[in-house]
Design an enzyme around this catalytic site. Structure first.
Site, mmCIF file in Angstrom:
data_model
loop_
_atom_site.group_PDB
_atom_site.id
_atom_site.type_symbol
_atom_site.label_atom_id
_atom_site.label_comp_id
_atom_site.label_asym_id
_atom_site.label_seq_id
_atom_site.Cartn_x
_atom_site.Cartn_y
_atom_site.Cartn_z
ATOM 1 N N ASN A 164 -4.076 5.752 -1.841
ATOM 2 C CA ASN A 164 -3.154 4.967 -2.676
ATOM 3 C C ASN A 164 -3.846 3.677 -3.095
ATOM 4 O O ASN A 164 -4.982 3.422 -2.714
ATOM 5 C CB ASN A 164 -1.847 4.701 -1.929
ATOM 6 C CG ASN A 164 -2.075 3.927 -0.652
ATOM 7 O OD1 ASN A 164 -2.548 2.797 -0.679
ATOM 8 N ND2 ASN A 164 -1.773 4.539 0.479
ATOM 9 N N ASP A 232 2.155 8.987 3.491
ATOM 10 C CA ASP A 232 3.287 9.627 4.184
ATOM 11 C C ASP A 232 2.954 11.046 4.625
ATOM 12 O O ASP A 232 3.483 11.525 5.617
ATOM 13 C CB ASP A 232 4.513 9.643 3.272
ATOM 14 C CG ASP A 232 5.060 8.237 3.082
ATOM 15 O OD1 ASP A 232 5.167 7.525 4.100
ATOM 16 O OD2 ASP A 232 5.340 7.840 1.937
ATOM 17 N N LYS A 242 -16.248 22.221 1.081
ATOM 18 C CA LYS A 242 -15.701 21.815 -0.219
ATOM 19 C C LYS A 242 -14.988 23.006 -0.873
ATOM 20 O O LYS A 242 -15.564 24.102 -0.958
ATOM 21 C CB LYS A 242 -16.832 21.321 -1.115
ATOM 22 C CG LYS A 242 -16.340 20.785 -2.423
ATOM 23 C CD LYS A 242 -17.474 20.284 -3.294
ATOM 24 C CE LYS A 242 -16.913 19.950 -4.668
ATOM 25 N NZ LYS A 242 -17.974 19.767 -5.654
ATOM 26 N N ASP A 261 4.993 8.108 11.733
ATOM 27 C CA ASP A 261 5.448 6.796 11.238
ATOM 28 C C ASP A 261 5.100 5.781 12.330
ATOM 29 O O ASP A 261 5.806 5.657 13.338
ATOM 30 C CB ASP A 261 6.944 6.816 10.930
ATOM 31 C CG ASP A 261 7.362 5.552 10.185
ATOM 32 O OD1 ASP A 261 6.840 4.465 10.516
ATOM 33 O OD2 ASP A 261 8.193 5.652 9.274
ATOM 34 N N ILE A 262 4.007 5.082 12.120
ATOM 35 C CA ILE A 262 3.457 4.200 13.167
ATOM 36 C C ILE A 262 4.430 3.058 13.448
ATOM 37 O O ILE A 262 4.724 2.735 14.599
ATOM 38 C CB ILE A 262 2.076 3.658 12.741
ATOM 39 C CG1 ILE A 262 1.194 4.805 12.238
ATOM 40 C CG2 ILE A 262 1.397 2.933 13.889
ATOM 41 C CD1 ILE A 262 -0.076 4.362 11.538
ATOM 42 N N PHE A 280 6.545 -3.718 6.215
ATOM 43 C CA PHE A 280 6.529 -4.075 4.800
ATOM 44 C C PHE A 280 7.226 -2.959 4.028
ATOM 45 O O PHE A 280 7.178 -1.797 4.449
ATOM 46 C CB PHE A 280 5.090 -4.240 4.290
ATOM 47 C CG PHE A 280 4.504 -5.589 4.609
ATOM 48 C CD1 PHE A 280 4.200 -5.948 5.912
ATOM 49 C CD2 PHE A 280 4.269 -6.506 3.594
ATOM 50 C CE1 PHE A 280 3.678 -7.193 6.213
ATOM 51 C CE2 PHE A 280 3.737 -7.763 3.876
ATOM 52 C CZ PHE A 280 3.441 -8.104 5.174
ATOM 53 N N LYS A 294 15.699 0.383 5.528
ATOM 54 C CA LYS A 294 14.446 0.628 6.252
ATOM 55 C C LYS A 294 14.442 -0.089 7.600
ATOM 56 O O LYS A 294 13.989 0.456 8.600
ATOM 57 C CB LYS A 294 13.277 0.134 5.388
ATOM 58 C CG LYS A 294 11.954 0.727 5.761
ATOM 59 C CD LYS A 294 10.935 0.583 4.657
ATOM 60 C CE LYS A 294 11.216 1.547 3.524
ATOM 61 N NZ LYS A 294 10.164 1.580 2.530
ATOM 62 N N LYS A 298 13.970 2.250 10.791
ATOM 63 C CA LYS A 298 12.739 2.162 11.581
ATOM 64 C C LYS A 298 12.964 1.425 12.900
ATOM 65 O O LYS A 298 12.189 1.585 13.823
ATOM 66 C CB LYS A 298 11.660 1.453 10.772
ATOM 67 C CG LYS A 298 11.415 2.082 9.408
ATOM 68 C CD LYS A 298 9.974 2.391 9.194
ATOM 69 C CE LYS A 298 9.748 2.939 7.799
ATOM 70 N NZ LYS A 298 8.443 3.536 7.629
HETATM 71 O O1 C5P Z 1 8.597 4.331 4.918
HETATM 72 P P1 C5P Z 1 7.672 3.413 4.194
HETATM 73 O O2 C5P Z 1 6.291 3.972 4.001
HETATM 74 O O3 C5P Z 1 8.215 2.842 2.929
HETATM 75 O O4 C5P Z 1 7.549 2.176 5.184
HETATM 76 C C1 C5P Z 1 6.643 1.146 4.975
HETATM 77 C C2 C5P Z 1 6.363 0.445 6.277
HETATM 78 O O5 C5P Z 1 6.150 1.388 7.314
HETATM 79 C C3 C5P Z 1 5.095 -0.375 6.211
HETATM 80 O O6 C5P Z 1 5.243 -1.462 7.094
HETATM 81 C C4 C5P Z 1 4.049 0.606 6.703
HETATM 82 O O7 C5P Z 1 2.911 -0.057 7.237
HETATM 83 C C5 C5P Z 1 4.805 1.378 7.765
HETATM 84 N N1 C5P Z 1 4.399 2.786 7.912
HETATM 85 C C6 C5P Z 1 3.723 3.197 9.036
HETATM 86 N N2 C5P Z 1 3.394 4.518 9.197
HETATM 87 C C7 C5P Z 1 3.702 5.428 8.249
HETATM 88 C C8 C5P Z 1 4.385 5.025 7.088
HETATM 89 C C9 C5P Z 1 4.708 3.695 6.942
HETATM 90 O O8 C5P Z 1 3.422 2.359 9.901
HETATM 91 N N3 C5P Z 1 3.362 6.693 8.404
#
Ligand code: C5P
Length: 356
Positions: A164, A232, A242, A261-262, A280, A294, A298
């Protein structure tokens, strides 16, 4: 009023300018002058002075004092953006850091020369915070802050990946701001275009899975700030070789799985959760509603929400206009440089940790 007289009036001290001024040498020689303070602060530190320091030159009072001192030295670099990015300055900075010289700034911003970019001297209050941090009195002294930053790269095959547009600028600015308040910073970064800051523990990763692992290993922390733009999804089974085009031109069928989702994982830890977990949210519409949702989903304490619609030029740009969403409400901040946004956030973070 001469510059010397202005400095004397402001500092209420005699300024010293010449190396071989016999009257001054009789009063206070340059050796004694170099030892009289607990810390030597160079503000502004020009490209030329940094070069002299790195090369060990001692041909005027300032460079001689810096060679003769046995005290820590803090420099606040200030120069044109091209000079700051010149390989010679990069070499000199690396040498100074290896010699134990500490730095504050430079910031991104408009410069006296009319150009824009990194090279602008840190603001006076940032320099004062950095001085306090040198004496173990920074607002985040003794705190461990974990920060994720940058994009992640999710491999499709050995040469292709999903990525991204995150530059890592906001995460790097957060790391600098926390460092300058005296924190020990673990900076876990994906392949960002903005280089990681000096004076923090840098852990470089490529994928979301590696980032998750690095975060687990870096805990415990007093606060965790998740500024990374984590992909994601990843390709379920990335190819070992390849992927070749087929004769009939049919595109490969990629199947995706969700990445960990860390942020959510850390925010929902049962034991050893950081006291403050900050996420963020990059949104293109209904900023505050999405951020509130969110925050709840979260389980984090704050969401720093920003509108990344293309017309805002925030993604990859030098500025940010954030809304800080907490359990107590939403606070819309004005458009600020990413550095100023980070400085404000770090100060808020320190207050929140102090309150406990
Ligand atoms: O769900 P979304 O991607 O919009 O959430 C954004 C927030 O979640 C950011 O703080 C991002 O660093 C964290 N995040 C994460 N691990 C993921 C997806 C998002 O830590 N797989």
């Amino acid at each position: 009023m001469s510059r010397q007289a202005s400095a004397a009036a402001l500092a209420a001290q005699k300024p010293y300018t010449d190396l071989f001024d016999l009257t001054d040498e009789a009063e206070m020689g340059h050796i004694e002058l170099s030892r009289a303070a607990d810390l030597v602060v160079v503000a502004p530190a020009t490209a030329n002075l940094m070069a002299k320091m790195a090369g060990g030159h001692a041909d005027d009072l300032a460079s001689t004092l810096l060679m003769a001192t046995d005290k820590p030295v803090l420099i606040a670099p200030a120069m044109n953006v091209r000079m700051w990015e010149h390989p010679a300055t990069k070499r000199n900075l690396a040498q100074l850091l290896a010699d134990g010289i500490r730095t504050v700034g430079p910031n991104d911003g408009g410069m006296a020369c009319g150009e824009f970019g990194p090279g602008r001297m840190a603001e006076p209050d940032e320099i004062i915070h950095a001085i306090a941090a040198q004496f173990g009195q920074g607002a985040l002294t003794g705190r461990h802050i974990l920060i994720t930053s940058g994009p992640t790269h999710e491999p499709i095959d050995p040469v292709r990946y999903i990525a991204n547009r995150s530059s890592g600028a906001q995460g790097a600015a957060m790391a600098m701001a926390c460092r300058d308040l005296g924190a020990t910073v673990t900076f876990i970064t994906g392949p960002a275009t903005v280089p990681p800051p000096h004076g923090v523990d840098v852990i470089k990763v490529e994928t979301a899975a590696q980032m998750a692992q690095a975060v687990t290993e870096a805990l415990p922390a007093d606060a965790a700030i998740f500024a990374a733009a984590v992909a994601d999804w990843r390709v379920d089974q990335s190819a070992a070789q390849k992927i070749k085009k087929t004769a009939d031109g049919a595109p490969p069928a990629l199947s995706f799985v969700e990445n960990p989702d860390i942020l959510a994982k850390v925010a929902q830890m049962k034991a050893g959760r950081p006291a403050l977990v900050v996420g963020f949210a990059a949104e293109t519409e209904n900023l505050v509603d999405h951020a509130r949702a969110k925050l709840a989903r979260k389980g984090c304490d704050w969401i720093v929400a920003n509108d990344v619609s293309p017309e805002t030029c925030i993604m990859g740009g030098a500025h940010n206009a954030v809304t800080l969403v907490t359990k107590d409400g939403a606070d819309a901040w004005p458009r600020l440089s990413k550095h100023e946004t980070a400085t404000r956030l770090a100060a808020r973070l320190a207050e929140a940790l102090e309150r406990g």
